[in-house]
Design a protein around this motif. Sequence first.
Motif, PDB file in Angstrom:
ATOM      1  N   ALA A   1      -5.134   4.256 -10.688  1.00 58.23           N
ATOM      2  CA  ALA A   1      -4.778   2.845 -10.761  1.00 58.23           C
ATOM      3  C   ALA A   1      -3.564   2.594  -9.860  1.00 58.23           C
ATOM      4  CB  ALA A   1      -4.473   2.481 -12.214  1.00 58.23           C
ATOM      5  N   HIS A   2      -3.801   2.494  -8.577  1.00 53.93           N
ATOM      6  CA  HIS A   2      -2.713   2.331  -7.595  1.00 53.93           C
ATOM      7  C   HIS A   2      -3.119   1.217  -6.631  1.00 53.93           C
ATOM      8  CE1 HIS A   2      -0.973   5.911  -9.257  1.00 53.93           C
ATOM      9  NE2 HIS A   2      -2.095   6.569  -9.030  1.00 53.93           N
ATOM     10  N   THR A   3      -2.932  -0.001  -7.083  1.00 61.46           N
ATOM     11  CA  THR A   3      -3.420  -1.162  -6.341  1.00 61.46           C
ATOM     12  C   THR A   3      -2.847  -1.200  -4.924  1.00 61.46           C
ATOM     13  OG1 THR A   3      -3.562  -2.349  -8.430  1.00 61.46           O
ATOM     14  CG2 THR A   3      -3.565  -3.687  -6.408  1.00 61.46           C
ATOM     15  N   GLY A   4      -3.759  -1.329  -3.979  1.00 61.93           N
ATOM     16  CA  GLY A   4      -3.339  -1.483  -2.593  1.00 61.93           C
ATOM     17  C   GLY A   4      -3.152  -0.189  -1.833  1.00 61.93           C
ATOM     18  N   ASP A   5      -3.258   0.959  -2.517  1.00 63.85           N
ATOM     19  CA  ASP A   5      -3.007   2.234  -1.841  1.00 63.85           C
ATOM     20  C   ASP A   5      -4.301   2.910  -1.413  1.00 63.85           C
ATOM     21  OD1 ASP A   5      -0.157   2.646  -1.832  1.00 63.85           O
ATOM     22  OD2 ASP A   5      -0.260   2.741  -4.018  1.00 63.85           O
ATOM     23  N   VAL A   6      -4.176   3.860  -0.507  1.00 61.31           N
ATOM     24  CA  VAL A   6      -5.307   4.728  -0.165  1.00 61.31           C
ATOM     25  C   VAL A   6      -4.857   6.177  -0.314  1.00 61.31           C
ATOM     26  CG1 VAL A   6      -6.356   3.068   1.446  1.00 61.31           C
ATOM     27  CG2 VAL A   6      -4.789   4.804   2.332  1.00 61.31           C
ATOM     28  N   SER A   7      -5.806   7.030  -0.672  1.00 65.00           N
ATOM     29  CA  SER A   7      -5.458   8.449  -0.845  1.00 65.00           C
ATOM     30  C   SER A   7      -5.796   9.220   0.428  1.00 65.00           C
ATOM     31  CB  SER A   7      -6.221   9.046  -2.034  1.00 65.00           C
ATOM     32  OG  SER A   7      -7.592   9.156  -1.711  1.00 65.00           O
ATOM     33  N   ALA A   8      -5.234  10.419   0.510  1.00 67.58           N
ATOM     34  CA  ALA A   8      -5.527  11.290   1.657  1.00 67.58           C
ATOM     35  C   ALA A   8      -7.011  11.656   1.672  1.00 67.58           C
ATOM     36  CB  ALA A   8      -4.668  12.548   1.562  1.00 67.58           C
ATOM     37  N   LYS A   9      -7.569  11.824   0.473  1.00 65.63           N
ATOM     38  CA  LYS A   9      -8.990  12.180   0.387  1.00 65.63           C
ATOM     39  C   LYS A   9      -9.863  11.053   0.961  1.00 65.63           C
ATOM     40  CE  LYS A   9     -12.128  14.170  -3.025  1.00 65.63           C
ATOM     41  NZ  LYS A   9     -12.335  14.427  -4.451  1.00 65.63           N
ATOM     42  N   MET A  10      -9.451   9.818   0.697  1.00 63.68           N
ATOM     43  CA  MET A  10     -10.196   8.673   1.249  1.00 63.68           C
ATOM     44  C   MET A  10     -10.089   8.632   2.765  1.00 63.68           C
ATOM     45  SD  MET A  10      -9.007   5.769  -1.420  1.00 63.68           S
ATOM     46  CE  MET A  10      -9.568   5.764  -3.101  1.00 63.68           C
ATOM     47  N   LEU A  11      -8.878   8.906   3.262  1.00 60.77           N
ATOM     48  CA  LEU A  11      -8.703   8.949   4.726  1.00 60.77           C
ATOM     49  C   LEU A  11      -9.632  10.005   5.314  1.00 60.77           C
ATOM     50  CD1 LEU A  11      -4.805   8.680   5.089  1.00 60.77           C
ATOM     51  CD2 LEU A  11      -6.491   6.969   5.785  1.00 60.77           C
ATOM     52  N   ARG A  12      -9.621  11.163   4.705  1.00 57.46           N
ATOM     53  CA  ARG A  12     -10.459  12.275   5.183  1.00 57.46           C
ATOM     54  C   ARG A  12     -11.933  11.866   5.158  1.00 57.46           C
ATOM     55  NH1 ARG A  12     -10.180  16.689   8.200  1.00 57.46           N
ATOM     56  NH2 ARG A  12     -12.309  17.401   8.112  1.00 57.46           N
ATOM     57  N   ASP A  13     -12.317  11.209   4.070  1.00 58.90           N
ATOM     58  CA  ASP A  13     -13.720  10.826   3.878  1.00 58.90           C
ATOM     59  C   ASP A  13     -14.228   9.914   4.997  1.00 58.90           C
ATOM     60  OD1 ASP A  13     -16.117  10.702   2.279  1.00 58.90           O
ATOM     61  OD2 ASP A  13     -15.520   8.659   1.707  1.00 58.90           O
ATOM     62  N   VAL A  14     -13.339   9.089   5.542  1.00 57.01           N
ATOM     63  CA  VAL A  14     -13.803   8.166   6.594  1.00 57.01           C
ATOM     64  C   VAL A  14     -13.470   8.678   8.002  1.00 57.01           C
ATOM     65  CG1 VAL A  14     -13.770   6.135   5.106  1.00 57.01           C
ATOM     66  CG2 VAL A  14     -11.725   6.679   6.467  1.00 57.01           C
ATOM     67  N   GLY A  15     -13.057   9.939   8.097  1.00 59.54           N
ATOM     68  CA  GLY A  15     -12.957  10.533   9.431  1.00 59.54           C
ATOM     69  C   GLY A  15     -11.558  10.788   9.949  1.00 59.54           C
ATOM     70  N   ALA A  16     -10.531  10.559   9.112  1.00 58.46           N
ATOM     71  CA  ALA A  16      -9.164  10.851   9.568  1.00 58.46           C
ATOM     72  C   ALA A  16      -8.847  12.323   9.319  1.00 58.46           C
ATOM     73  CB  ALA A  16      -8.152   9.983   8.822  1.00 58.46           C
TER      74      ALA A  16
ATOM     75  N   GLY B   1      -6.937  18.312   3.125  1.00 57.45           N
ATOM     76  CA  GLY B   1      -7.375  18.757   4.454  1.00 57.45           C
ATOM     77  C   GLY B   1      -6.986  17.790   5.556  1.00 57.45           C
ATOM     78  N   VAL B   2      -5.927  17.026   5.315  1.00 54.99           N
ATOM     79  CA  VAL B   2      -5.426  16.064   6.304  1.00 54.99           C
ATOM     80  C   VAL B   2      -4.051  16.571   6.753  1.00 54.99           C
ATOM     81  CG1 VAL B   2      -4.685  13.683   6.635  1.00 54.99           C
ATOM     82  CG2 VAL B   2      -6.673  14.173   5.198  1.00 54.99           C
ATOM     83  N   THR B   3      -3.863  16.723   8.050  1.00 52.14           N
ATOM     84  CA  THR B   3      -2.597  17.297   8.536  1.00 52.14           C
ATOM     85  C   THR B   3      -1.486  16.249   8.532  1.00 52.14           C
ATOM     86  OG1 THR B   3      -3.882  18.744   9.979  1.00 52.14           O
ATOM     87  CG2 THR B   3      -1.523  18.589  10.427  1.00 52.14           C
ATOM     88  N   PRO B   4      -0.394  16.513   7.810  1.00 54.03           N
ATOM     89  CA  PRO B   4       0.704  15.539   7.755  1.00 54.03           C
ATOM     90  C   PRO B   4       1.619  15.617   8.976  1.00 54.03           C
ATOM     91  CG  PRO B   4       1.196  17.417   6.339  1.00 54.03           C
ATOM     92  CD  PRO B   4      -0.157  17.684   6.932  1.00 54.03           C
ATOM     93  N   ILE B   5       2.083  14.454   9.409  1.00 57.38           N
ATOM     94  CA  ILE B   5       3.165  14.354  10.403  1.00 57.38           C
ATOM     95  C   ILE B   5       4.333  13.745   9.636  1.00 57.38           C
ATOM     96  CG2 ILE B   5       3.975  13.260  12.531  1.00 57.38           C
ATOM     97  CD1 ILE B   5       1.045  13.033  13.408  1.00 57.38           C
ATOM     98  N   VAL B   6       5.330  14.566   9.316  1.00 59.88           N
ATOM     99  CA  VAL B   6       6.430  14.106   8.465  1.00 59.88           C
ATOM    100  C   VAL B   6       7.597  13.667   9.354  1.00 59.88           C
ATOM    101  CG1 VAL B   6       8.054  14.756   6.650  1.00 59.88           C
ATOM    102  CG2 VAL B   6       5.705  15.628   6.599  1.00 59.88           C
TER     103      VAL B   6
END
Length: 245
Positions: free
Chosen positions: A71-86, A118-123
């Motif tokens: 329940a995190h309105t407006g956010d996206v997760s890393a898994k979602m990013l990965r799922d769509v090709g990031a 599985g998404v590489t972070p740039i910190v």
Amino acid sequence: MPQLIAGNWKMHGLKAEAAALAQGVAAGAQGLGCELLVCPPALHVAAVAEILAGTPVAVGGQDCHQAEQGAHTGDVSAKMLRDVGASWVILGHSERRQNHGETDELIREKTQAAMAAGVTPIVCVGETAEQRAGGQETEVVGWQLAGSLPKPFDGVVAYEPVWAIGTGKTATEADVAQMHAFIREELVRQFGDAGMGIRILYGGSVKASNAAALLAVPHVGGALVGGASLKADEFLAIARAAKPD
Ligand code: PEP
């Protein structure tokens, strides 16, 4: 390791503009001696990833939530990013630290979540103008590195002095050399030998005209580019200035 040239599109571009920019970058991306990455607004990540599939240009997000779902309105997760090709995500950008109150601890949790997905972070780390004027720049960056990077860390660090972002003021090559050498020392202190292999990007008003000089500085493993990444020709000119692998 090749240098990484990453474009942070921030909150710029409608659907058609994002598609055109992605196509423009892809058109000049063959045969470069660097890795290329574009980070569109979250809403465009999926479409841009489809356009860039099969090209040498990778796609990343500009932020992610620290949880996998919920329940995190407006956010996206890393898994979602990965799922769509990031395959990458920028975390702890100074605009998120300043405008969204992000702390080192939160950025560390997000970094952990990205790595787990599985998404590489740039910190991103970097001092403000006031902190530099007060001679605190290395102390601030040292604390940010200690607080924002989980152990182990499988990602990239970006040194982005806040005063150089979007201002047209670039850090001098001497400033960059000094800070990147300090960051390398800190990474080795935190991670041992593995710290030698972590790429350290420079970001802050990088453009075609200053890229070659900045990218030649020791311990600079690439560039994080904001404004100049919104024009395919300029972004590609920066990529051509990267040091060959
Ligand atoms: C950035 O926002 O990461 C950045 C470096 O912006 P600019 O290149 O526009 O200074």
